[in-house]
Design a protein around this motif. Structure first.
Motif, PDB file in Angstrom:
ATOM      1  N   HIS A  59       0.822  -1.209   0.000  1.00 38.19           N
ATOM      2  CA  HIS A  59       0.000   0.000   0.000  1.00 38.19           C
ATOM      3  C   HIS A  59       0.859   1.263   0.000  1.00 38.19           C
ATOM      4  CE1 HIS A  59      -4.255   0.414  -0.210  1.00 38.19           C
ATOM      5  NE2 HIS A  59      -4.318   1.333   0.735  1.00 38.19           N
ATOM      6  N   ALA A  60       1.989   1.241   0.690  1.00 39.61           N
ATOM      7  CA  ALA A  60       2.868   2.416   0.712  1.00 39.61           C
ATOM      8  C   ALA A  60       3.380   2.734  -0.690  1.00 39.61           C
ATOM      9  CB  ALA A  60       4.038   2.177   1.662  1.00 39.61           C
ATOM     10  N   VAL A 132      11.319  -1.979  -4.107  1.00 41.92           N
ATOM     11  CA  VAL A 132      11.576  -1.437  -5.441  1.00 41.92           C
ATOM     12  C   VAL A 132      11.190   0.039  -5.495  1.00 41.92           C
ATOM     13  CG1 VAL A 132      10.899  -1.567  -7.869  1.00 41.92           C
ATOM     14  CG2 VAL A 132      11.352  -3.660  -6.593  1.00 41.92           C
ATOM     15  N   GLY A 133      10.046   0.367  -4.896  1.00 41.44           N
ATOM     16  CA  GLY A 133       9.620   1.757  -4.874  1.00 41.44           C
ATOM     17  C   GLY A 133      10.583   2.651  -4.113  1.00 41.44           C
ATOM     18  N   LEU A 137      12.531   5.877  -5.665  1.00 45.29           N
ATOM     19  CA  LEU A 137      12.351   7.214  -5.101  1.00 45.29           C
ATOM     20  C   LEU A 137      13.683   7.884  -4.801  1.00 45.29           C
ATOM     21  CD1 LEU A 137       9.317   6.739  -2.662  1.00 45.29           C
ATOM     22  CD2 LEU A 137       9.317   7.658  -4.980  1.00 45.29           C
ATOM     23  N   TYR A 138      14.666   7.104  -4.409  1.00 46.63           N
ATOM     24  CA  TYR A 138      15.986   7.664  -4.116  1.00 46.63           C
ATOM     25  C   TYR A 138      16.821   7.876  -5.380  1.00 46.63           C
ATOM     26  CZ  TYR A 138      15.403   7.085   0.919  1.00 46.63           C
ATOM     27  OH  TYR A 138      14.972   7.186   2.219  1.00 46.63           O
ATOM     28  N   ASP A 258      11.447   8.814   2.600  1.00 41.31           N
ATOM     29  CA  ASP A 258      11.480   8.040   3.838  1.00 41.31           C
ATOM     30  C   ASP A 258      10.088   7.696   4.356  1.00 41.31           C
ATOM     31  OD1 ASP A 258      14.198   7.946   3.922  1.00 41.31           O
ATOM     32  OD2 ASP A 258      14.424   9.691   5.226  1.00 41.31           O
ATOM     33  N   TYR A 259       9.103   8.523   4.043  1.00 43.46           N
ATOM     34  CA  TYR A 259       7.767   8.305   4.594  1.00 43.46           C
ATOM     35  C   TYR A 259       7.101   7.075   3.993  1.00 43.46           C
ATOM     36  CZ  TYR A 259       3.001   9.247   6.116  1.00 43.46           C
ATOM     37  OH  TYR A 259       1.743   9.129   6.679  1.00 43.46           O
ATOM     38  N   PHE A 260       7.419   6.750   2.728  1.00 40.95           N
ATOM     39  CA  PHE A 260       6.697   5.705   2.009  1.00 40.95           C
ATOM     40  C   PHE A 260       7.458   4.380   2.101  1.00 40.95           C
ATOM     41  CE2 PHE A 260       5.691   9.782   0.056  1.00 40.95           C
ATOM     42  CZ  PHE A 260       4.303   9.777   0.121  1.00 40.95           C
ATOM     43  N   GLY A 261       7.696   3.933   3.312  1.00 43.53           N
ATOM     44  CA  GLY A 261       8.408   2.682   3.532  1.00 43.53           C
ATOM     45  C   GLY A 261       7.503   1.586   4.039  1.00 43.53           C
TER      46      GLY A 261
END
Length: 383
Positions: A59-60, A132-133, A137-138, A258-261
């Motif tokens: 979900h993140a 993977v996401g 993102l990084y 960092d928030y979407f972990g």
């Protein structure tokens, strides 16, 4: 008469939500916005996990698609911290729709996996999407801004900007800035999302998903296309997560990788279990519990035992750690003592207050049981 207090409670709750921006400060408005954002995402996950029986830990990833998709679609190309940031510069309303559609398309791309896997196997497969996401993102710095993220363009809907302005709109003498405007937008979106999800779950698709969840073989025998319904539930859940990601970006005003972990995915799983699997009301209640608890502990940490003030050295738990500990305990308690979650507890209490006799199993009359040896002999025997 028993329905009157329930309806009065609903009316009072709606009235409080409508007038809250006139009296609440920025802290409470922001906390409420996070709760409403979480409610939309939790409703989508509950459709997938609670109704279709599909465990998803990705979900993140889909929230990140919504947040970063909106930012990239609406932002103009720019330079920031030595990075050349790309963007399409679309109108923000179209960018929001495009971000939700992007999340849905990615969910549809995962549909073959979702249609063939179930349970723990699907959970492990979707877990890979989070990692993977995070990597993308990084590394995709021109799109995401890298480790520092990038600023989020404010939503402009029919000339009405959902952000703070030098000359704010006055409503009954109260200045309506970005938080107040986003409050009513989020409230409307939560209502629409809940209404649509209830229609799906209470209609034919919901009954089919429940059949697939309870007995896949029986569902196939009844003519339910199992793989298609599972894939559709995954795509719908992804679109809900994308919408939640767009709202989250608008509230934060900056996207940060960092928030979407994995922790965010676990938070959403806790929301639907604590609230109640398979119910829209349970998803909203669980989202409010999980998202508001850290904010309340941060706000009142100095007055609570074993909770340290933010940035303090008191030796207690940080508010975020204390919040995770509390709803971790609540998670286990729900699994052990209240499988229906908060929604199940409220439903049982409501039925008990109404005292409906049909909610209790009827006691059979032994005089009508022909297999009972104590049946009265005077009863006429059949020829």
């Amino acid at each position: 008469m028993s329905e009157l207090p329930r309806r009065a409670g609903w009316g009072l709750g709606i009235a409080v939500l409508l007038i809250l921006p006139f009296y609440a400060g920025a802290f409470w408005l922001q906390a409420g916005l996070f709760a409403m954002t979480a409610a939309i995402g939790a409703i989508g996950l509950n459709v997938l996990t609670g109704s279709a029986g599909q465990l998803s830990l990705a979900h993140a990833f889909f929230l990140a698609l919504g947040a970063y998709g909106y930012t990239w679609l609406s932002a103009e190309p720019s330079e920031s911290a030595g990075l050349h940031l790309s963007g399409l510069g679309l109108p923000t309303a179209f960018a929001a729709i495009g971000a939700v559609a992007l999340a849905g398309l990615m969910g549809g791309a995962c549909a073959p996996i979702a249609g063939r896997l179930k349970g723990t196997s699907l959970g492990i497969a979707t877990l890979a999407l989070v990692f993977v996401g995070q990597h993308l993102l990084y590394r995709a710095e021109p799109v995401t801004g890298g480790v520092n993220g990038r600023a989020v363009p404010p939503l402009d809907l029919l000339g009405f900007r959902f952000t703070d302005t030098p000359d704010p709109l006055l409503v009954f003498g109260v200045p309506f800035g970005g938080l107040e405007r986003l409050w009513y937008l989020s409230l409307a979106l939560v209502a629409v999302a809940a209404w649509f999800a209830r229609g799906v779950l209470n209609g034919r698709p919901g009954r089919a998903l429940n059949t697939v969840r309870d007995n896949e073989i029986a569902a196939g025998a009844l003519g339910v296309p199992v793989a298609r319904y599972r894939a559709a539930a995954f795509a719908l859940s992804s679109m809900y997560a994308g919408l939640a990601g767009v709202l989250l970006a608008l509230v934060f005003q900056r996207t940060v990788p960092d928030y979407f972990g994995l922790a965010l995915s676990l938070d959403y799983l806790a929301m639907i279990v604590i609230g109640g699997l398979g119910t829209v009301g349970g998803a909203v209640a669980g989202a409010a519990f999980v998202s508001l608890l850290p904010a309340l502990l941060t706000r009142f940490g100095d007055a609570l035992p074993m909770v340290a003030e933010p940035g303090g050295d008191g030796g207690g738990l940080a508010p975020a750690e204390a919040a995770r500990l509390i709803y971790g305990v609540a998670f286990v308690a729900v699994l052990l003592f209240a499988p229906g979650g908060l929604h199940g507890l409220a439903t049982r209490r409501h039925r008990a207050s109404r005292g409906r006799p049909h909610d209790r199993p009827a006691t059979p009359d032994p005089s009508h049981d022909r297999t009972n040896p104590n049946r009265p002999e005077s009863e006429e025997q059949p020829a």
